[in-house]
Design a protein around this motif. Structure first.
Motif, PDB file in Angstrom:
ATOM      1  N   LYS A  33       0.846  -1.261  -0.050  1.00 33.93           N
ATOM      2  CA  LYS A  33      -0.110   0.062  -0.066  1.00 33.93           C
ATOM      3  C   LYS A  33       0.826   1.547  -0.054  1.00 33.93           C
ATOM      4  CE  LYS A  33      -1.186   2.324   3.340  1.00 33.93           C
ATOM      5  NZ  LYS A  33      -1.312   2.523   4.747  1.00 33.93           N
ATOM      6  N   GLU A  34       1.967   1.320   0.775  1.00 30.92           N
ATOM      7  CA  GLU A  34       2.838   2.372   0.759  1.00 30.92           C
ATOM      8  C   GLU A  34       3.729   2.631  -0.346  1.00 30.92           C
ATOM      9  OE1 GLU A  34       3.509   4.544   3.202  1.00 30.92           O
ATOM     10  OE2 GLU A  34       1.723   4.226   4.047  1.00 30.92           O
ATOM     11  N   TRP A  35       3.757   1.371  -1.244  1.00 30.30           N
ATOM     12  CA  TRP A  35       4.664   1.587  -2.273  1.00 30.30           C
ATOM     13  C   TRP A  35       3.825   2.324  -3.513  1.00 30.30           C
ATOM     14  CZ3 TRP A  35       9.454   2.175  -3.132  1.00 30.30           C
ATOM     15  CH2 TRP A  35      10.300   1.093  -2.190  1.00 30.30           C
ATOM     16  N   LYS A  36       2.422   1.768  -3.512  1.00 23.00           N
ATOM     17  CA  LYS A  36       1.598   2.324  -4.393  1.00 23.00           C
ATOM     18  C   LYS A  36       1.169   3.920  -4.239  1.00 23.00           C
ATOM     19  CE  LYS A  36      -1.123  -1.985  -5.554  1.00 23.00           C
ATOM     20  NZ  LYS A  36      -2.364  -2.805  -5.074  1.00 23.00           N
ATOM     21  N   SER A 132       2.459  -1.766  12.336  1.00 23.72           N
ATOM     22  CA  SER A 132       3.836  -1.169  12.156  1.00 23.72           C
ATOM     23  C   SER A 132       4.982  -1.746  11.668  1.00 23.72           C
ATOM     24  CB  SER A 132       4.267  -0.731  13.968  1.00 23.72           C
ATOM     25  OG  SER A 132       4.640  -1.671  14.623  1.00 23.72           O
ATOM     26  N   MET A 133       4.862  -3.094  11.718  1.00 23.90           N
ATOM     27  CA  MET A 133       6.005  -4.002  11.031  1.00 23.90           C
ATOM     28  C   MET A 133       5.769  -3.694   9.486  1.00 23.90           C
ATOM     29  SD  MET A 133       6.551  -7.276  13.052  1.00 23.90           S
ATOM     30  CE  MET A 133       7.860  -7.709  12.084  1.00 23.90           C
ATOM     31  N   GLY A 134       4.471  -3.303   8.988  1.00 23.03           N
ATOM     32  CA  GLY A 134       4.473  -3.391   7.814  1.00 23.03           C
ATOM     33  C   GLY A 134       5.064  -1.973   7.306  1.00 23.03           C
ATOM     34  N   MET A 135       4.682  -0.902   8.352  1.00 26.33           N
ATOM     35  CA  MET A 135       5.605   0.308   7.899  1.00 26.33           C
ATOM     36  C   MET A 135       6.772   0.158   7.795  1.00 26.33           C
ATOM     37  SD  MET A 135       2.993   3.161  10.217  1.00 26.33           S
ATOM     38  CE  MET A 135       4.301   2.433  11.624  1.00 26.33           C
TER      39      MET A 135
END
Length: 293
Positions: A33-36, A132-135
């Motif tokens: 999601k952050e990359w997109k 937070s691990m995804g971040m």
């Protein structure tokens, strides 16, 4: 062991693996999601890759101007190596990891607030530390991409001299350091929940850590009390040990000490960061102020 106990143990393991796959999918989804979002604004993404290269140049040019060239006799006496370009470049690469913990992770929550999606993300059926691990995963991958751009630029313009045999142990050191920085990132993210403006703490802590961490100068030039404080910062061991492996910098501790201390700092920072994050998260939910401002 009885057959009933074997079946029960097997079922327990399958449940744990199922939960881990569920958490792993959530971590990966947050990363994607952050990359997109970043790649939606391509010009800003490109600027973000170029900026670290531009910021590195003053460190190198000032260093070369002050010592009158690339080789420094003073640096040789202090740390056992004279190549100021390689010394500063390797140190500067760690600024990105520090910024990842102090700014990127904390501001990921702030961005969710801007987008109006923080409540939706937090309502996902996983613990908040999984989010937070995804971040953190996205921040680490983003940082590695920026480091690759910096290294290509330095190799093309200045070239650096490193020991290729030191790459593997350096990656191990960086891996341990990233665990500790994850704890610092959790600590910073909690302030976004509390104050909404996490930069207030990030900026102050960033300034202090930038002085304590021997990025563009040897640890030996710091005053005694700052040298002692620097030994509580994970990036200090990361930089010193990495430069030791890659360019032979002298260190005042053994390699065993370096790994043990990094391991302890990782445990301390992760424990402290998670504790503060869960405490503030609990308080925010009780007060109902998550969506304020």
């Amino acid at each position: 062991m009885k057959s009933g106990e074997t079946v029960s143990t097997g079922t327990g393991i399958r449940k744990v693996l199922k939960v881990l796959r569920h958490y792993g999918a959530a971590v990966w989804a947050e990363n994607i999601k952050e990359w997109k979002l970043e790649l939606t604004y391509k010009a800003d993404f490109a600027r973000g890759l170029i900026d670290p290269v531009v910021y590195l140049l003053p460190y190198l040019l000032y260093g070369i101007a002050l010592v009158g060239g690339r080789e420094s006799a003073s640096l040789q006496n202090l740390v056992g190596t004279s190549d100021i370009v390689t010394f500063i470049t390797l140190g500067y690469l760690f600024i990105g990891f520090l910024n990842m913990a102090l700014w990127a992770m904390g501001f990921s929550l702030r961005k969710e607030q801007f987008y109006g999606t923080l409540e939706s993300v937090f309502a996902a059926p996983v613990p908040r530390w999984v989010f937070s691990m995804g971040m953190a995963l996205h921040s680490i991958l983003h940082q590695l991409l920026m480091i690759a751009v910096q290294i290509v630029f330095i190799l093309l313009v200045f070239s650096i001299k490193i020991n290729p045999l030191g790459l593997l142990p350096t990656l191990l050191v960086i891996g341990l350091m990233l665990v500790a920085l994850y704890g610092i990132g959790m600590f910073m993210a909690s302030f976004t929940l509390l104050f909404k403006q996490g930069w207030l703490v990030s900026e102050a802590l960033s300034s202090i850590l930038m002085i304590l961490t021997p990025i563009a100068y040897p640890l030996a030039v710091l005053p005694v009390f700052l040298k002692k404080l620097a030994l509580f910062v994970p990036t200090t061991y990361g930089i010193l040990t990495a430069r030791h492996f890659l360019m032979g910098e002298k260190i005042d501790f053994t390699l065993t000490d370096a790994f043990v201390r990094l391991g302890l700092l990782s445990l301390l920072w992760v424990g402290f960061g998670l504790f503060v994050f869960m405490l503030i998260d609990h308080r925010t939910r009780r007060s109902g102020t998550l969506s304020h401002y």
